[in-house]
Design a protein around this motif. Structure first.
Motif, mmCIF file in Angstrom:
data_model
loop_
_atom_site.group_PDB
_atom_site.id
_atom_site.type_symbol
_atom_site.label_atom_id
_atom_site.label_comp_id
_atom_site.label_asym_id
_atom_site.label_seq_id
_atom_site.Cartn_x
_atom_site.Cartn_y
_atom_site.Cartn_z
ATOM 1 N N SER A 405 0.851 -1.193 0.000
ATOM 2 C CA SER A 405 0.000 0.000 0.000
ATOM 3 C C SER A 405 0.881 1.236 0.000
ATOM 4 N N PRO A 406 0.367 2.369 -0.494
ATOM 5 C CA PRO A 406 1.151 3.604 -0.470
ATOM 6 C C PRO A 406 1.584 3.997 0.936
ATOM 7 N N ALA A 407 0.719 3.819 1.917
ATOM 8 C CA ALA A 407 1.050 4.202 3.294
ATOM 9 C C ALA A 407 2.213 3.369 3.827
ATOM 10 N N LEU A 408 2.186 2.073 3.536
ATOM 11 C CA LEU A 408 3.253 1.192 3.998
ATOM 12 C C LEU A 408 4.553 1.500 3.264
ATOM 13 N N ASN A 409 4.452 1.825 1.985
ATOM 14 C CA ASN A 409 5.629 2.202 1.201
ATOM 15 C C ASN A 409 6.302 3.433 1.812
ATOM 16 N N VAL A 410 5.501 4.444 2.125
ATOM 17 C CA VAL A 410 6.023 5.684 2.707
ATOM 18 C C VAL A 410 6.682 5.412 4.056
ATOM 19 N N SER A 411 6.006 4.644 4.911
ATOM 20 C CA SER A 411 6.505 4.383 6.265
ATOM 21 C C SER A 411 7.803 3.586 6.240
#
Length: 514
Positions: A405-411
């Protein structure tokens, strides 16, 4: 030539300020603080601009070689037989494009590594202000020449390689010069925290370079190089006008580098630490090689030899440990935008460049925390080791789950940057400065540039190897998996190289507690 001698003249900008109310009527304490702030700010801007100028290559790779199948050519352009490559830039439009792009990185970085050993020795023998200014202006020139290929339609691989080699050589002036200037002004107390914060210039430069290059990459990639080139050239001029690389040039005391001074010597330095007494009314002070510092009046400062520098305890261990941490960091520096674009069906070149800055944002906080932990514990090797250990699972998690997910990628990208940058920041700043002012050198600050160059030069060989490996693996089936496994191994090797230093730190702590 006299201009290249170790002469600490007062820059024209500072000389002008001293004749105005800005510096004319302030107290000695405030004058010292002003000069320290000035050195930190100028060297911060200088090295940030060095990194900004080297970042565009990683961003522009995505347009030098791209899949043109879904793109529409301009009206009248015949793409028969080249449907998949018409939008790429020759000679990077073939099946060996990744290898050639990796060769561009390596040409720059091997030249940079070679230049480090040369420039470190040179940097402690000439005025750091001239050294940095010339290096920055020529770095800007060769960055512009790379971008010039876009407007002049140059497609020669030899041209790009030569420009990269020369750019790498002049870029190698940055780190020895900046660390030497800062080390000359700041003593050992809280050096890790000060340099951890100051060291964020690396990440700030990468972020600025990514954003600037990304803003132009999709419609005029020549500007991706030309704009950062103009900025580093301008900051080079600013450095020439305002940088004071040594406190003796303006009559300020040399800071304490060796905390094991005798009580009498310590009192002598502390008594002058709070103020600046003007040594001479002239605008320049020549510091010859027989000039004595405030804590060692009877001992001459001499430029240290390469052989003596590598014999300083800890230099070789930290040098080779930096080899592996720079291998990790520079692989991300040069290939992260490409990896992000290849791993997504929706990211364009500009979006990938913008997303990649999260690695550097994480690096800012990771470097500052590493410096703070080093100051609090006095155990730099253990601090680096903790980061190396945690980097391994973070790399695995990012490769396996970054695309969920984008959120997991960012984190996870932020986490990898936070952990991978810790040892890099600490070794190249506080550790290098500590080793360059080691007690065995009896307080001489002349070793800073040489020790810094040896450590970062060795690390820069790793920085050259990493992108070269990435270029070779990225086109293979499961090539990105192999690359991440290689980075995990590199982190483990960086950890193992610190074993002896960690043992020594543990013994020293036990002895102190007893």
């Amino acid at each position: 030539m006299r201009i290249l001698e170790k002469v600490y003249d007062v820059p024209v900008g500072v000389s002008a300020l001293e004749k105005t109310s800005c510096l004319k009527n302030i107290t000695p304490v405030d004058k010292l603080r002003w000069h320290k702030f000035n050195v930190l700010l100028l060297t911060f801007l200088s090295y940030a601009s060095y990194h900004m100028a080297r970042k565009p290559t990683s961003v522009v790779k995505n347009v030098l070689h791209q899949n043109c199948t879904n793109l529409t050519p301009d009206e009248g352009v015949n793409i028969t037989g080249i449907e998949d490559t018409w939008c790429s830039w020759s000679p990077f439009d073939g099946e060996d494009a990744s290898t050639l792009l990796g060769a561009l990185d390596s040409a720059f970085l091997f030249s940079y590594a070679f230049g480090m050993y040369l420039m470190g020795s040179l940097g402690e023998r000439i005025n750091v202000r001239y050294f940095l200014s010339i290096g920055m202006m020529f770095s800007g020139l060769f960055g512009f020449l790379f971008g010039l290929a876009y407007w002049t339609n140059i497609h020669s691989l030899a041209y790009f390689i030569i420009v990269q080699v020369l750019a790498g050589l002049f870029q190698s002036t940055g780190w020895p010069g900046c660390v030497a200037a800062v080390g000359n002004w700041f003593g050992k107390s809280k050096r890790g925290l000060i340099m951890g914060i100051w060291r964020s210039h690396h990440s700030i430069g990468n972020i600025a370079g990514s954003l600037i290059a990304g803003a132009f990459v999709e419609y005029s990639w020549g500007l991706s190089f030309a704009v950062p080139a103009a900025i580093i050239f301008s900051i080079g001029l600013l450095t020439f006008v305002f940088l004071v690389p040594d406190p003796r040039a303006v009559g300020c005391p040399v800071p304490i580098h060796n905390l094991e001074l005798t009580p009498s010597n310590s009192e002598e330095i502390v008594a002058t630490e709070d103020g600046c007494k003007k040594i001479d009314d002239q605008d320049s002070i020549s510091v010859s090689r027989s000039t004595s510092n405030s804590s060692h009046k009877d001992e001459k400062e001499q430029a240290i030899s390469f052989w003596r520098a590598v014999q300083i305890p800890g230099v070789m261990e930290y040098s080779f440990s930096l080899f592996f941490t720079k291998l990790i960091n520079y692989t991300f520096l040069y290939w992260l935008p490409t990896y992000l674009k290849d791993s997504s069906d929706t990211l364009g070149s500009q979006d990938a460049a913008n997303l990649s800055i999260l690695f550097d944002i994480g690096g800012i906080f990771g470097g500052i925390l590493a410096g703070l932990l080093s100051d609090m514990t006095g155990m730099s090797a253990f601090t680096c080791a903790g980061y190396f250990i945690l980097t391994i699972p973070s790399l695995f998690l990012y490769r396996e789950f970054g695309g969920v997910s984008p959120a997991l990628n960012v984190s996870l990208l932020f986490l990898v940057g936070f952990l991978a940058n810790g040892p890099y920041a600490l070794i190249t700043t506080a550790v290098s400065a500590d080793l360059g002012t080691h007690p065995e050198l009896k307080g001489s600050t002349r070793a800073l540039a040489t020790v810094t160059a040896i450590i970062d030069g060795t690390g820069s060989i790793g920085a050259a190897v990493g992108p070269l490996i990435a270029g070779a693996l990225s086109d293979l089936e499961n090539g990105w998996d192999y690359l991440f496994y290689a980075l995990m191994v590199a982190s483990a090797l960086g950890l193992l190289l610190l074993t002896r230093l960690m043992i020594n730190e543990a013994k020293a702590r036990c002895k102190k507690n007893n």
